[in-house]
Design an enzyme around this catalytic site. Structure first.
Site, short mmCIF file in Angstrom:
data_model
loop_
_atom_site.label_atom_id
_atom_site.label_comp_id
_atom_site.label_asym_id
_atom_site.label_seq_id
_atom_site.Cartn_x
_atom_site.Cartn_y
_atom_site.Cartn_z
N ASP A 54 20.29 25.20 22.78
CA ASP A 54 18.86 25.37 22.99
C ASP A 54 18.20 25.36 21.60
O ASP A 54 18.88 25.59 20.59
CB ASP A 54 18.62 26.70 23.70
CG ASP A 54 17.16 27.08 23.72
OD1 ASP A 54 16.34 26.25 24.13
OD2 ASP A 54 16.84 28.22 23.30
N ASP A 76 14.32 26.45 20.78
CA ASP A 76 13.38 27.55 20.51
C ASP A 76 14.03 28.90 20.77
O ASP A 76 14.48 29.19 21.88
CB ASP A 76 12.13 27.40 21.37
CG ASP A 76 11.34 26.15 20.98
OD1 ASP A 76 11.00 26.03 19.80
OD2 ASP A 76 11.09 25.31 21.87
N GLU A 94 8.94 30.73 18.24
CA GLU A 94 7.85 30.94 19.21
C GLU A 94 6.55 31.43 18.57
O GLU A 94 5.48 31.12 19.09
CB GLU A 94 8.28 31.87 20.35
CG GLU A 94 9.29 31.24 21.31
CD GLU A 94 8.79 30.00 22.07
OE1 GLU A 94 7.61 29.64 21.94
OE2 GLU A 94 9.62 29.39 22.77
N GLY A 143 7.81 25.41 28.95
CA GLY A 143 7.00 24.21 28.76
C GLY A 143 5.56 24.57 28.44
O GLY A 143 4.94 25.40 29.13
N GLY A 144 5.04 23.98 27.39
CA GLY A 144 3.69 24.33 26.94
C GLY A 144 2.60 23.95 27.93
O GLY A 144 1.66 24.73 28.16
N THR A 166 16.69 21.19 25.40
CA THR A 166 15.51 22.02 25.14
C THR A 166 14.35 21.66 26.05
O THR A 166 14.24 20.52 26.52
CB THR A 166 15.06 21.88 23.68
OG1 THR A 166 13.89 22.68 23.47
CG2 THR A 166 14.71 20.43 23.33
N THR A 167 13.47 22.64 26.22
CA THR A 167 12.24 22.41 26.97
C THR A 167 11.17 21.78 26.10
O THR A 167 10.25 21.15 26.61
CB THR A 167 11.74 23.77 27.52
OG1 THR A 167 12.72 24.25 28.43
CG2 THR A 167 10.43 23.64 28.23
N ASP A 222 19.01 31.61 24.24
CA ASP A 222 18.42 32.91 23.89
C ASP A 222 17.68 33.54 25.05
O ASP A 222 17.18 34.66 24.90
CB ASP A 222 17.43 32.76 22.72
CG ASP A 222 16.17 32.06 23.15
OD1 ASP A 222 16.27 30.93 23.70
OD2 ASP A 222 15.07 32.63 22.99
C1 XBP Z 1 11.03 26.88 24.95
C2 XBP Z 1 9.78 26.62 25.60
C3 XBP Z 1 8.83 25.72 25.01
C4 XBP Z 1 8.13 26.18 23.77
C5 XBP Z 1 6.94 25.31 23.52
O1 XBP Z 1 12.03 27.09 25.94
O2 XBP Z 1 9.52 27.11 26.67
O3 XBP Z 1 7.84 25.48 25.96
O4 XBP Z 1 7.68 27.52 23.95
O5 XBP Z 1 7.28 23.98 23.52
P1 XBP Z 1 13.57 26.84 25.65
P2 XBP Z 1 6.28 22.86 24.13
O6 XBP Z 1 13.89 27.53 24.36
O7 XBP Z 1 14.26 27.50 26.80
O8 XBP Z 1 13.81 25.36 25.63
O9 XBP Z 1 4.87 23.34 23.91
O10 XBP Z 1 6.61 21.61 23.36
O11 XBP Z 1 6.59 22.75 25.59
MG MG Z 2 15.06 29.20 23.95
#
Ligand code: XBP
Ligand code: MG
Length: 225
Positions: free
Chosen positions: A10, A12, A19, A52-53, A117-118, A178
């Protein structure tokens, strides 16, 4: 480590604590658009359960009962992504403890390295440049990211896509996450998963994880055959 052929990370919260940079980029995009939206750390901690943003912004709109159209949200997200890339390029981001050593050890052991990753492929690129000074494709053999899948985490799709691109069965790979949504996604794809809780996910329920560690310092690959 005879049966282990790949590590899937992953991004983020796992490779780095990103974040707060995402939150700053969202808030800057909201302010530039004169939207009157602002996410505090408390707001963001709650909203992060929606991965996802764009999806996170849509949830905020629903919670408020009104707000911009989906098309405007998509444009705002583009603006947020550009601001996030600029923050990454500004320097100062550090990998979480043990990450750089584990990626190097995996490489040295002949394992394939992947991302699930998202966030968007562009943000993965910005992050590998910030942490390694190298393109994502130089650091990772496979990147599975964001809108490449119909359903984001906790759905298993992004891990299933990473495995498909690796050409490996789930039993041959180990995931690093995480968050609870990440664990559910990896487990849904049949993967074993190691969790290193991050600033925003500490205290979540990581049931299903093979191991929960403070960080990846000294992570011993030889235990994961
Ligand atoms: C990370 C997320 C993402 C980021 C922002 O999740 O949820 O949405 O916060 O990225 P993970 P975007 O670590 O589970 O992948 O704004 O590009 O979506
Ligand atoms: Mg994450």
């Amino acid at each position: 480590m005879s049966g282990l052929a790949a590590l899937i990370f992953d991004v983020d919260g796992t490779l780095a604590e990103t974040e707060e940079a995402h939150r700053a980029a969202f808030n800057a995009a909201f302010a530039a658009a004169g939207l009157g939206w602002h996410w505090s750390m408390a707001d963001y901690g709650r909203l992060l359960t929606t991965t996802g943003g764009k999806e996170r912004m849509a949830r905020w709109r629903e919670e408020r009962g009104s707000g911009p159209s989906d098309a405007t949200i998509a444009a705002l997200h583009g603006e947020k992504t550009a601001r996030y890339a600029a923050l990454m390029a500004g320097g100062g981001l550090m990998a979480r403890p043990g990450v750089l050593a584990l990626v190097a050890a995996g490489r040295a052991a002949g394992l394939r390295l992947a991302v699930a990753t998202t966030t968007s492929p562009g943000n993965v690129e910005a992050l590998t440049q910030a942490l390694w000074g190298r393109a994502a494709g130089d650091v990772f053999d496979v990147v599975a990211a964001g809108d490449e899948v119909a359903a984001k985490k906790p759905a298993p799709d992004v891990y299933a896509l990473a495995l498909r691109r690796l050409g490996l069965p789930a039993a041959a790979a180990l995931a690093f996450e995480d968050s609870r949504n990440g664990v559910l996604s990896a487990r849904g794809a049949g993967l074993r998963v190691v969790v290193t809780p991050s600033a925003y996910t500490a205290g979540e329920d990581f049931a299903g994880a093979s191991e929960v560690l403070a960080d990846l310092t000294g992570f011993d690959l030889t235990r994961w055959g």
